[in-house]
Design a protein around this motif. Structure first.
Motif, PDB file in Angstrom:
ATOM      1  N   UNK A   1      47.477 -50.612  19.334  1.00 34.36           N
ATOM      2  CA  UNK A   1      48.833 -50.329  18.853  1.00 34.36           C
ATOM      3  C   UNK A   1      49.407 -49.049  19.455  1.00 34.36           C
ATOM      4  N   UNK A   2      48.543 -48.087  19.766  1.00 37.78           N
ATOM      5  CA  UNK A   2      49.008 -46.824  20.345  1.00 37.78           C
ATOM      6  C   UNK A   2      49.562 -47.016  21.750  1.00 37.78           C
ATOM      7  N   UNK A   3      48.967 -47.959  22.498  1.00 40.17           N
ATOM      8  CA  UNK A   3      49.372 -48.192  23.894  1.00 40.17           C
ATOM      9  C   UNK A   3      49.904 -49.610  24.087  1.00 40.17           C
ATOM     10  N   UNK A   4      50.422 -50.191  23.011  1.00 39.46           N
ATOM     11  CA  UNK A   4      50.812 -51.601  23.042  1.00 39.46           C
ATOM     12  C   UNK A   4      51.803 -51.918  24.161  1.00 39.46           C
ATOM     13  N   UNK A   5      52.845 -51.135  24.292  1.00 42.66           N
ATOM     14  CA  UNK A   5      53.889 -51.428  25.274  1.00 42.66           C
ATOM     15  C   UNK A   5      53.338 -51.409  26.696  1.00 42.66           C
ATOM     16  N   UNK A   6      52.545 -50.382  27.016  1.00 45.80           N
ATOM     17  CA  UNK A   6      51.974 -50.310  28.360  1.00 45.80           C
ATOM     18  C   UNK A   6      51.007 -51.462  28.615  1.00 45.80           C
ATOM     19  N   UNK A   7      50.150 -51.769  27.640  1.00 45.97           N
ATOM     20  CA  UNK A   7      49.189 -52.863  27.837  1.00 45.97           C
ATOM     21  C   UNK A   7      49.889 -54.199  28.006  1.00 45.97           C
TER      22      UNK A   7
ATOM     23  N   UNK B   1      52.408 -70.916  42.769  1.00 47.86           N
ATOM     24  CA  UNK B   1      53.138 -71.825  41.895  1.00 47.86           C
ATOM     25  C   UNK B   1      52.279 -72.993  41.431  1.00 47.86           C
ATOM     26  N   UNK B   2      52.840 -73.788  40.554  1.00 48.63           N
ATOM     27  CA  UNK B   2      52.140 -74.969  40.047  1.00 48.63           C
ATOM     28  C   UNK B   2      51.531 -74.752  38.682  1.00 48.63           C
ATOM     29  N   UNK B   3      50.915 -73.586  38.476  1.00 51.81           N
ATOM     30  CA  UNK B   3      50.343 -73.246  37.164  1.00 51.81           C
ATOM     31  C   UNK B   3      51.278 -72.244  36.506  1.00 51.81           C
ATOM     32  N   UNK B   4      52.251 -72.750  35.763  1.00 53.60           N
ATOM     33  CA  UNK B   4      53.345 -71.903  35.303  1.00 53.60           C
ATOM     34  C   UNK B   4      53.259 -71.477  33.845  1.00 53.60           C
ATOM     35  N   UNK B   5      52.283 -71.999  33.103  1.00 53.66           N
ATOM     36  CA  UNK B   5      52.176 -71.652  31.681  1.00 53.66           C
ATOM     37  C   UNK B   5      51.248 -70.448  31.546  1.00 53.66           C
ATOM     38  N   UNK B   6      51.831 -69.293  31.302  1.00 53.73           N
ATOM     39  CA  UNK B   6      51.053 -68.053  31.285  1.00 53.73           C
ATOM     40  C   UNK B   6      50.008 -68.036  30.175  1.00 53.73           C
ATOM     41  N   UNK B   7      50.254 -68.735  29.082  1.00 53.03           N
ATOM     42  CA  UNK B   7      49.291 -68.758  27.981  1.00 53.03           C
ATOM     43  C   UNK B   7      48.056 -69.583  28.333  1.00 53.03           C
ATOM     44  N   UNK B   8      48.229 -70.615  29.126  1.00 53.85           N
ATOM     45  CA  UNK B   8      47.136 -71.548  29.407  1.00 53.85           C
ATOM     46  C   UNK B   8      46.428 -71.284  30.724  1.00 53.85           C
ATOM     47  N   UNK B   9      47.130 -70.831  31.725  1.00 60.34           N
ATOM     48  CA  UNK B   9      46.598 -70.810  33.085  1.00 60.34           C
ATOM     49  C   UNK B   9      46.105 -69.455  33.566  1.00 60.34           C
ATOM     50  N   UNK B  10      46.371 -68.405  32.806  1.00 68.62           N
ATOM     51  CA  UNK B  10      45.965 -67.064  33.239  1.00 68.62           C
ATOM     52  C   UNK B  10      45.393 -66.290  32.051  1.00 68.62           C
ATOM     53  N   UNK B  11      44.316 -65.561  32.320  1.00 67.01           N
ATOM     54  CA  UNK B  11      43.644 -64.814  31.258  1.00 67.01           C
ATOM     55  C   UNK B  11      43.258 -63.436  31.778  1.00 67.01           C
ATOM     56  N   UNK B  12      43.370 -62.428  30.897  1.00 70.36           N
ATOM     57  CA  UNK B  12      43.047 -61.044  31.244  1.00 70.36           C
ATOM     58  C   UNK B  12      41.925 -60.562  30.336  1.00 70.36           C
ATOM     59  N   UNK B  13      40.921 -59.933  30.933  1.00 66.20           N
ATOM     60  CA  UNK B  13      39.792 -59.394  30.173  1.00 66.20           C
ATOM     61  C   UNK B  13      40.207 -58.108  29.461  1.00 66.20           C
ATOM     62  N   UNK B  14      39.470 -57.720  28.420  1.00 67.42           N
ATOM     63  CA  UNK B  14      39.779 -56.460  27.729  1.00 67.42           C
ATOM     64  C   UNK B  14      39.790 -55.271  28.694  1.00 67.42           C
ATOM     65  N   UNK B  15      40.750 -54.373  28.491  1.00 69.14           N
ATOM     66  CA  UNK B  15      40.845 -53.173  29.312  1.00 69.14           C
ATOM     67  C   UNK B  15      41.477 -52.055  28.493  1.00 69.14           C
ATOM     68  N   UNK B  16      41.331 -50.857  28.981  1.00 65.96           N
ATOM     69  CA  UNK B  16      41.936 -49.687  28.344  1.00 65.96           C
ATOM     70  C   UNK B  16      42.944 -49.060  29.295  1.00 65.96           C
ATOM     71  N   UNK B  17      43.902 -48.335  28.751  1.00 63.35           N
ATOM     72  CA  UNK B  17      44.845 -47.603  29.583  1.00 63.35           C
ATOM     73  C   UNK B  17      44.055 -46.586  30.409  1.00 63.35           C
ATOM     74  N   UNK B  18      44.311 -46.568  31.690  1.00 61.80           N
ATOM     75  CA  UNK B  18      43.555 -45.699  32.584  1.00 61.80           C
ATOM     76  C   UNK B  18      42.623 -46.473  33.485  1.00 61.80           C
ATOM     77  N   UNK B  19      42.284 -47.719  33.095  1.00 60.97           N
ATOM     78  CA  UNK B  19      41.479 -48.571  33.966  1.00 60.97           C
ATOM     79  C   UNK B  19      42.310 -48.955  35.188  1.00 60.97           C
ATOM     80  N   UNK B  20      41.762 -48.747  36.369  1.00 59.65           N
ATOM     81  CA  UNK B  20      42.512 -49.099  37.577  1.00 59.65           C
ATOM     82  C   UNK B  20      42.151 -50.495  38.073  1.00 59.65           C
TER      83      UNK B  20
END
Length: 206
Positions: free
Chosen positions: A132-138, A155-174
């Motif tokens: 919640x502290x870094x919600x906007x940036x994350x 292109x082709x895989x256009x549904x961001x909820x289904x076709x792409x996934x991001x692992x947990x990260x913290x602000x500052x991770x490059x």
């Protein structure tokens, strides 16, 4: 067009961030675009016309032919033997070239907008690690990663909820782990993030 930032990797990946300060008249004189490119230019909304010219001026400054082609899926490519990805917002233009597939995105920090659209791209398994502290940036970073993956894929895989996934990260991770997912399998990629003033720059390559 002053250079705001430049990133060069040993694998011949180059990323330039520009700020378009010139008038459209000056940019047009610098480019002398062929007829087909001018047709594309005139069909754009006024806001996009300057960004269109900025992209091509950046290509010219890199020593590349400032003519962009698109495949059947809308993925841009050049005559040169390199992959290209582009992004632009609020007079900032980003060009990424690489000898491998690459996707790039730049987003101006807009808290109200990103919070309003979060349901369109934020998965339940991603929401659990958003602080919640870094919600906007994350949220901007997650959105930028998925935009970059979409561009990399072409292109082709256009549904961001289904076709792409991001692992947990913290602000500052490059470097951030992420996936492209389809019906048959998933593929791992690494995304890179850098904040430049009030903009988030993200790029992903194989």
């Amino acid at each position: 067009m002053p250079v705001i930032d430049r990133i060069e990797q040993e694998d011949h990946t180059k990323i330039l961030v520009w700020q378009v300060t010139e008038s459209e008249e000056v940019l047009l004189r610098q480019l002398s675009l062929p007829t087909e490119e001018m047709k594309k230019y005139y069909h754009l909304a006024p806001k996009r016309q300057k960004e269109f010219l900025g992209v091509r001026c950046a290509l010219k400054s890199l020593g590349l032919v400032p003519v962009v082609y698109y495949d059947v899926n809308g993925k841009p490519f050049l005559d040169e033997r390199c992959d290209i990805s582009m992004s632009h917002t609020c007079q900032r233009v980003v060009i990424a070239t690489s000898d491998r597939p690459i996707g790039v995105d730049i987003e101006k920090c807009r808290p109200d907008k990103i919070l309003n659209i979060r349901k369109k791209f934020l998965r339940a398994d991603e929401a659990v690690f958003v602080n919640s502290t870094h919600e906007v940036d994350q949220l901007h970073i997650i959105w930028g990663i998925k935009e970059s993956l979409y561009k990399l894929h072409g292109g082709g895989l256009s549904v961001f909820l289904d076709h792409y996934k991001v692992a947990p990260f913290s602000i500052g991770d490059v470097r951030i782990k992420c996936w492209i997912i389809n019906d048959l399998h998933s593929k791992v990629f690494w995304a890179y993030h850098k904040k430049i003033d009030n903009f988030h720059l993200i790029y992903v390559y194989e």
